[in-house]
Design a protein around this motif. Structure first.
Motif, PDB file in Angstrom:
ATOM      1  N   PHE A 162       0.828  -1.192   0.000  1.00 58.69           N
ATOM      2  CA  PHE A 162       0.000   0.000   0.000  1.00 58.69           C
ATOM      3  C   PHE A 162       0.872   1.256   0.000  1.00 58.69           C
ATOM      4  CE2 PHE A 162      -3.054  -2.851   2.474  1.00 58.69           C
ATOM      5  CZ  PHE A 162      -3.754  -3.187   1.334  1.00 58.69           C
ATOM      6  N   THR A 163       0.270   2.349  -0.452  1.00 66.07           N
ATOM      7  CA  THR A 163       0.953   3.636  -0.451  1.00 66.07           C
ATOM      8  C   THR A 163      -0.033   4.722  -0.063  1.00 66.07           C
ATOM      9  OG1 THR A 163       2.034   5.289  -1.859  1.00 66.07           O
ATOM     10  CG2 THR A 163       0.506   3.794  -2.939  1.00 66.07           C
ATOM     11  N   LEU A 164       0.473   5.776   0.547  1.00 62.78           N
ATOM     12  CA  LEU A 164      -0.381   6.869   0.977  1.00 62.78           C
ATOM     13  C   LEU A 164      -1.083   7.533  -0.199  1.00 62.78           C
ATOM     14  CD1 LEU A 164      -1.235   8.538   3.478  1.00 62.78           C
ATOM     15  CD2 LEU A 164       0.696  10.053   3.026  1.00 62.78           C
ATOM     16  N   ALA A 165      -0.488   7.452  -1.375  1.00 53.60           N
ATOM     17  CA  ALA A 165      -1.034   8.134  -2.549  1.00 53.60           C
ATOM     18  C   ALA A 165      -2.265   7.443  -3.126  1.00 53.60           C
ATOM     19  CB  ALA A 165       0.034   8.251  -3.630  1.00 53.60           C
ATOM     20  N   GLU A 166      -2.526   6.196  -2.714  1.00 54.81           N
ATOM     21  CA  GLU A 166      -3.693   5.465  -3.225  1.00 54.81           C
ATOM     22  C   GLU A 166      -4.385   4.771  -2.059  1.00 54.81           C
ATOM     23  OE1 GLU A 166      -4.355   2.602  -7.000  1.00 54.81           O
ATOM     24  OE2 GLU A 166      -3.087   1.712  -5.439  1.00 54.81           O
ATOM     25  N   PRO A 167      -5.663   5.056  -1.808  1.00 56.21           N
ATOM     26  CA  PRO A 167      -6.364   4.368  -0.720  1.00 56.21           C
ATOM     27  C   PRO A 167      -6.288   2.852  -0.895  1.00 56.21           C
ATOM     28  CG  PRO A 167      -7.684   6.190  -1.553  1.00 56.21           C
ATOM     29  CD  PRO A 167      -6.518   6.041  -2.489  1.00 56.21           C
ATOM     30  N   PRO A 168      -6.016   2.113   0.171  1.00 53.72           N
ATOM     31  CA  PRO A 168      -5.851   0.664   0.058  1.00 53.72           C
ATOM     32  C   PRO A 168      -7.026  -0.061  -0.592  1.00 53.72           C
ATOM     33  CG  PRO A 168      -5.009   1.406   2.161  1.00 53.72           C
ATOM     34  CD  PRO A 168      -5.671   2.592   1.522  1.00 53.72           C
ATOM     35  N   VAL A 169      -8.254   0.451  -0.389  1.00 49.21           N
ATOM     36  CA  VAL A 169      -9.404  -0.216  -0.999  1.00 49.21           C
ATOM     37  C   VAL A 169      -9.293  -0.196  -2.518  1.00 49.21           C
ATOM     38  CG1 VAL A 169     -10.869   1.857  -0.977  1.00 49.21           C
ATOM     39  CG2 VAL A 169     -11.923  -0.415  -0.992  1.00 49.21           C
ATOM     40  N   PHE A 170      -8.759   0.881  -3.076  1.00 48.91           N
ATOM     41  CA  PHE A 170      -8.577   0.948  -4.528  1.00 48.91           C
ATOM     42  C   PHE A 170      -7.361   0.126  -4.979  1.00 48.91           C
ATOM     43  CE2 PHE A 170     -11.364   4.583  -3.924  1.00 48.91           C
ATOM     44  CZ  PHE A 170     -12.246   4.418  -4.988  1.00 48.91           C
ATOM     45  N   THR A 171      -6.355   0.016  -4.111  1.00 49.17           N
ATOM     46  CA  THR A 171      -5.234  -0.863  -4.420  1.00 49.17           C
ATOM     47  C   THR A 171      -5.713  -2.306  -4.538  1.00 49.17           C
ATOM     48  OG1 THR A 171      -3.731   0.595  -3.196  1.00 49.17           O
ATOM     49  CG2 THR A 171      -2.953  -1.636  -3.671  1.00 49.17           C
ATOM     50  N   ARG A 172      -6.575  -2.720  -3.593  1.00 50.15           N
ATOM     51  CA  ARG A 172      -7.087  -4.078  -3.612  1.00 50.15           C
ATOM     52  C   ARG A 172      -7.961  -4.340  -4.849  1.00 50.15           C
ATOM     53  NH1 ARG A 172      -7.681  -7.014   1.167  1.00 50.15           N
ATOM     54  NH2 ARG A 172      -8.744  -8.470  -0.235  1.00 50.15           N
ATOM     55  N   GLY A 176      -8.377   1.162   5.930  1.00 50.52           N
ATOM     56  CA  GLY A 176      -8.333   2.608   6.055  1.00 50.52           C
ATOM     57  C   GLY A 176      -9.667   3.295   5.796  1.00 50.52           C
ATOM     58  N   ALA A 177      -9.640   4.605   5.994  1.00 52.60           N
ATOM     59  CA  ALA A 177     -10.818   5.455   5.808  1.00 52.60           C
ATOM     60  C   ALA A 177     -10.541   6.458   4.704  1.00 52.60           C
ATOM     61  CB  ALA A 177     -11.152   6.185   7.109  1.00 52.60           C
ATOM     62  N   LEU A 178     -11.584   6.820   3.993  1.00 50.00           N
ATOM     63  CA  LEU A 178     -11.442   7.866   2.980  1.00 50.00           C
ATOM     64  C   LEU A 178     -12.738   8.660   2.899  1.00 50.00           C
ATOM     65  CD1 LEU A 178     -11.857   6.389  -0.594  1.00 50.00           C
ATOM     66  CD2 LEU A 178     -11.936   4.921   1.407  1.00 50.00           C
ATOM     67  N   SER A 179     -12.589   9.958   2.661  1.00 48.97           N
ATOM     68  CA  SER A 179     -13.740  10.859   2.576  1.00 48.97           C
ATOM     69  C   SER A 179     -14.235  10.971   1.144  1.00 48.97           C
ATOM     70  CB  SER A 179     -13.355  12.257   3.080  1.00 48.97           C
ATOM     71  OG  SER A 179     -13.011  12.223   4.443  1.00 48.97           O
ATOM     72  N   ILE A 180     -15.519  11.264   1.007  1.00 47.90           N
ATOM     73  CA  ILE A 180     -16.104  11.587  -0.296  1.00 47.90           C
ATOM     74  C   ILE A 180     -16.016  13.107  -0.448  1.00 47.90           C
ATOM     75  CG2 ILE A 180     -18.160  11.489  -1.748  1.00 47.90           C
ATOM     76  CD1 ILE A 180     -19.161   9.228   0.135  1.00 47.90           C
ATOM     77  N   PRO A 181     -15.189  13.616  -1.326  1.00 48.30           N
ATOM     78  CA  PRO A 181     -15.119  15.082  -1.483  1.00 48.30           C
ATOM     79  C   PRO A 181     -16.407  15.619  -2.116  1.00 48.30           C
ATOM     80  CG  PRO A 181     -13.183  13.973  -2.423  1.00 48.30           C
ATOM     81  CD  PRO A 181     -14.213  12.927  -2.190  1.00 48.30           C
ATOM     82  N   ARG A 182     -16.990  16.615  -1.503  1.00 48.91           N
ATOM     83  CA  ARG A 182     -18.235  17.171  -2.053  1.00 48.91           C
ATOM     84  C   ARG A 182     -18.011  17.744  -3.443  1.00 48.91           C
ATOM     85  NH1 ARG A 182     -21.307  22.312   0.578  1.00 48.91           N
ATOM     86  NH2 ARG A 182     -19.494  23.326  -0.345  1.00 48.91           N
ATOM     87  N   GLU A 183     -16.832  18.289  -3.693  1.00 48.42           N
ATOM     88  CA  GLU A 183     -16.555  18.942  -4.976  1.00 48.42           C
ATOM     89  C   GLU A 183     -16.175  17.941  -6.072  1.00 48.42           C
ATOM     90  OE1 GLU A 183     -15.138  19.659  -2.118  1.00 48.42           O
ATOM     91  OE2 GLU A 183     -15.991  21.615  -1.579  1.00 48.42           O
ATOM     92  N   SER A 184     -16.060  16.673  -5.717  1.00 47.90           N
ATOM     93  CA  SER A 184     -15.709  15.668  -6.718  1.00 47.90           C
ATOM     94  C   SER A 184     -16.924  15.306  -7.560  1.00 47.90           C
ATOM     95  CB  SER A 184     -15.170  14.405  -6.039  1.00 47.90           C
ATOM     96  OG  SER A 184     -16.201  13.767  -5.292  1.00 47.90           O
ATOM     97  N   ARG A 185     -16.671  14.704  -8.727  1.00 48.78           N
ATOM     98  CA  ARG A 185     -17.757  14.207  -9.559  1.00 48.78           C
ATOM     99  C   ARG A 185     -18.576  13.176  -8.792  1.00 48.78           C
ATOM    100  NH1 ARG A 185     -17.791   9.621 -12.777  1.00 48.78           N
ATOM    101  NH2 ARG A 185     -19.319   9.568 -14.497  1.00 48.78           N
TER     102      ARG A 185
END
Length: 319
Positions: free
Chosen positions: A2-12, A203-212
């Motif tokens: 894993f790397t900080l630049a990519e959330p682990p859920v997306f790595t998996r 890990g945890a990740l936020s949904i950015p409101r400004e994202s698509r």
């Protein structure tokens, strides 16, 4: 790795080609997976949506039914006009240019639900399943002060734990919402700490409101609330409120009028874990094997709780 630049859920999920996003607890849970699904589709993956349904699946028109306890719901599928989350999502998906099919699982026991999952895995060539929970019930081990409303979530967890696909994950969205059902969120964090020690927390990740993804999620929740004015989703509405930056006792529907809310930024964060690791930590999931109905599941959970010599004492988060 894993790397900080990519959330682990997306790595998996990086090598997955066909991903099933499935609501674990029924109702509008599948909407909790929409931001993840949109992000994965943007990466070029085939994304499918399914939900454990509170609609009587086996009473839907025969062309929709794929086998007992499984139906393909589309915008024109007949059903209850006041409450049909799967059709509401299918309609929204179609209106926004996405594939307009949402699969509905019957509210059953583990045996028929697992059979339905296996059918979808085969038909859709699924190589990854992400169970999504609107709330935190699915993260309960069994000895907590309260399990909330565990029947549907645990049936889904047990069913998918027995389905062989390369990647199986769980994503919980809506931290704090289940306080209404008695969940002690200090114990949610304690469980996540244990999963961290065992290497199962992603890990945890936020949904950015400004994202698509954030903008489309907010649009989907607003559309669902308009289509379901008598029973708008409290969970999804609370997540949407958090995304809008509301805080504290901020109500969006009369359904919560008698409750004190605590809308906060943690509600719009995914907490993600490995599904198999979560299932292995459960103290009673094996008891649900062989269950045919949701009532059988409820009885087995109640029997387990009655046999516990003690439960972990409720505690407050001290900050």
């Amino acid at each position: 790795m894993f790397t900080l630049a990519e959330p682990p859920v997306f790595t998996r999920l990086r090598d997955a080609h066909s991903v099933l996003i499935a609501g674990a607890g029924g109702g509008f849970d599948v909407f909790s997976g929409l931001p993840l699904g949109l992000a994965l589709a943007e990466q070029g993956k085939r994304v499918h949506y399914a939900n454990l349904s509170f609609v009587t699946v086996d009473r839907l028109p025969s062309p929709s039914r794929l086998l007992p306890g499984l139906a393909a719901v589309r915008p024109d599928t007949p059903g209850n006009d006041d409450y049909f989350p799967e059709r509401t999502l299918a309609t929204w998906l179609g209106r926004n240019g996405f594939t307009d099919t949402v699969y509905a699982f019957g509210k059953t026991g583990v045996v028929p639900l697992r059979a339905a999952y296996r059918r979808l895995v085969k038909d859709l060539d699924v190589d990854a399943i992400v169970l999504v929970d609107g709330g935190t019930d699915i993260l309960m081990r069994g000895d907590e002060a309260s399990l909330g409303t565990p029947e549907e979530d645990m049936t889904s967890l047990a069913a998918v734990a027995g389905v062989r696909v390369p990647t199986r994950l769980v994503a919980s969205l809506g931290f704090g919402i289940d306080a209404y059902h008695g969940i002690c969120h200090a114990q949610v964090l304690e469980n996540l700490a244990a999963l961290t020690r065992e290497g199962h927390y992603l890990g945890a990740l936020s949904i950015p409101r400004e994202s698509r993804e954030g903008a489309l999620f907010l649009d989907a929740v607003a559309y669902a609330n308009e289509r379901t004015p008598l029973r708008p989703s409290i969970v999804q509405g609370s997540v949407a409120s958090a995304l809008h930056g509301r805080f504290g006792d901020a109500h969006f529907t009369e359904r919560t009028g008698n409750s004190e809310l605590f809308i906060n930024p943690l509600m719009s964060m995914y907490f993600t874990v490995d599904l198999v690791g979560l299932a292995e930590r459960s103290l009673y999931l094996s008891r649900l094997e062989g269950s045919e109905s949701i009532w059988d599941v409820a009885r087995r959970i109640a029997d387990f709780r009655d046999e516990l010599p003690f439960t972990r004492p409720r505690q407050a988060i001290p900050h």
